[in-house]
Design a protein around this motif. Structure first.
Motif, PDB file in Angstrom:
ATOM      1  N   GLU A 134       0.746  -0.884   0.242  1.00 52.23           N
ATOM      2  CA  GLU A 134       0.010  -0.314  -0.093  1.00 52.23           C
ATOM      3  C   GLU A 134       0.757   1.132  -0.066  1.00 52.23           C
ATOM      4  O   GLU A 134       0.502   2.371  -0.148  1.00 52.23           O
ATOM      5  CB  GLU A 134      -1.050   0.412   1.494  1.00 52.23           C
ATOM      6  CG  GLU A 134      -1.739  -0.724   1.096  1.00 52.23           C
ATOM      7  CD  GLU A 134      -2.946  -1.367   1.688  1.00 52.23           C
ATOM      8  OE1 GLU A 134      -3.023   0.052   2.548  1.00 52.23           O
ATOM      9  OE2 GLU A 134      -3.034  -2.299   2.320  1.00 52.23           O
ATOM     10  N   GLU A 135       2.611   1.130  -0.743  1.00 49.45           N
ATOM     11  CA  GLU A 135       3.158   1.811  -0.380  1.00 49.45           C
ATOM     12  C   GLU A 135       3.619   2.883   0.473  1.00 49.45           C
ATOM     13  O   GLU A 135       3.312   4.353   0.653  1.00 49.45           O
ATOM     14  CB  GLU A 135       3.095   2.908  -2.057  1.00 49.45           C
ATOM     15  CG  GLU A 135       2.805   1.798  -3.355  1.00 49.45           C
ATOM     16  CD  GLU A 135       2.586   3.086  -3.936  1.00 49.45           C
ATOM     17  OE1 GLU A 135       1.536   3.794  -4.067  1.00 49.45           O
ATOM     18  OE2 GLU A 135       2.480   2.836  -5.244  1.00 49.45           O
ATOM     19  N   PHE A 136       3.420   2.605   1.888  1.00 53.20           N
ATOM     20  CA  PHE A 136       3.344   2.698   3.345  1.00 53.20           C
ATOM     21  C   PHE A 136       4.952   2.920   3.347  1.00 53.20           C
ATOM     22  O   PHE A 136       5.818   2.264   2.749  1.00 53.20           O
ATOM     23  CB  PHE A 136       3.270   2.677   4.222  1.00 53.20           C
ATOM     24  CG  PHE A 136       1.198   2.970   4.248  1.00 53.20           C
ATOM     25  CD1 PHE A 136       1.048   3.991   5.143  1.00 53.20           C
ATOM     26  CD2 PHE A 136       0.705   1.635   4.244  1.00 53.20           C
ATOM     27  CE1 PHE A 136      -0.041   3.915   5.488  1.00 53.20           C
ATOM     28  CE2 PHE A 136      -0.730   2.419   4.644  1.00 53.20           C
ATOM     29  CZ  PHE A 136      -1.355   3.554   5.206  1.00 53.20           C
ATOM     30  N   GLU A 137       5.783   4.184   3.214  1.00 53.22           N
ATOM     31  CA  GLU A 137       7.137   4.451   4.035  1.00 53.22           C
ATOM     32  C   GLU A 137       7.456   3.895   5.361  1.00 53.22           C
ATOM     33  O   GLU A 137       7.825   5.116   5.580  1.00 53.22           O
ATOM     34  CB  GLU A 137       7.912   5.699   2.929  1.00 53.22           C
ATOM     35  CG  GLU A 137       7.095   5.470   1.518  1.00 53.22           C
ATOM     36  CD  GLU A 137       8.250   6.879   0.857  1.00 53.22           C
ATOM     37  OE1 GLU A 137       9.114   7.215   1.171  1.00 53.22           O
ATOM     38  OE2 GLU A 137       7.604   7.033  -0.170  1.00 53.22           O
ATOM     39  N   PRO A 138       7.820   3.236   5.555  1.00 52.78           N
ATOM     40  CA  PRO A 138       9.139   2.935   7.386  1.00 52.78           C
ATOM     41  C   PRO A 138      10.257   3.867   7.508  1.00 52.78           C
ATOM     42  O   PRO A 138      10.858   4.195   6.894  1.00 52.78           O
ATOM     43  CB  PRO A 138       9.566   1.450   7.015  1.00 52.78           C
ATOM     44  CG  PRO A 138       9.404   1.000   5.410  1.00 52.78           C
ATOM     45  CD  PRO A 138       8.553   1.708   4.860  1.00 52.78           C
ATOM     46  N   GLN A 139      10.024   4.596   8.834  1.00 51.91           N
ATOM     47  CA  GLN A 139      10.543   5.398   9.019  1.00 51.91           C
ATOM     48  C   GLN A 139      11.519   5.175  10.295  1.00 51.91           C
ATOM     49  O   GLN A 139      12.470   5.305  10.214  1.00 51.91           O
ATOM     50  CB  GLN A 139       9.765   6.826   9.174  1.00 51.91           C
ATOM     51  CG  GLN A 139       9.555   7.706   8.222  1.00 51.91           C
ATOM     52  CD  GLN A 139       9.906   8.078   7.102  1.00 51.91           C
ATOM     53  OE1 GLN A 139      10.917   8.692   7.661  1.00 51.91           O
ATOM     54  NE2 GLN A 139       9.444   6.902   5.936  1.00 51.91           N
ATOM     55  N   LEU A 140      10.632   4.298  11.446  1.00 47.68           N
ATOM     56  CA  LEU A 140      11.277   4.035  12.355  1.00 47.68           C
ATOM     57  C   LEU A 140      10.751   3.440  13.546  1.00 47.68           C
ATOM     58  O   LEU A 140       9.439   4.421  13.472  1.00 47.68           O
ATOM     59  CB  LEU A 140      11.914   5.935  13.112  1.00 47.68           C
ATOM     60  CG  LEU A 140      12.692   6.319  14.622  1.00 47.68           C
ATOM     61  CD1 LEU A 140      13.713   4.764  14.791  1.00 47.68           C
ATOM     62  CD2 LEU A 140      12.438   7.483  15.272  1.00 47.68           C
TER      63      LEU A 140
END
Length: 105
Positions: free
Chosen positions: A23-29
């Motif tokens: 779903e194109e979420f971008e992991p950050q932290l």
């Protein structure tokens, strides 16, 4: 990191699956403990036993935490549909076809 879910029927057939990468979420932290919720508004599954998989893994699929077939649930209905899902639908007939809808006297 990727969070994902999968729903399988009792024959092991995948009924639905998604994850944050698809779903194109971008992991950050991630820091410390946390909670992730995936809300599904309508399952539309037909009668049967189903299993829920939940996972946290690397983008390459390496699992951090993976619960496969650990959670089961039963769907029951008075409808007699077959398959996996009850798709939203309605019937329409041309004027030359006379058919009595269910529940109509």
């Amino acid at each position: 990191f990727v969070f994902g879910i999968g729903i399988f029927n009792s024959q092991g057939i995948s009924c639905y699956g998604t994850n944050t990468t698809l779903e194109e979420f971008e992991p950050q932290l991630i820091q410390g403990e946390g909670r992730v919720v995936c809300r599904i508004e309508r399952l539309n599954l037909v009668n049967g036993t189903y299993y829920l998989d939940v996972a946290v893994h690397k983008k390459d699929g390496y699992p951090y935490d993976y619960h496969r077939n650990l959670y089961s649930f039963l769907v029951s209905s008075t409808l007699k549909d077959v398959g996996v899902a009850r798709l939203p639908h309605r019937w329409e007939f041309s004027p030359g076809i006379k058919i009595k809808p269910p529940g109509k006297g």
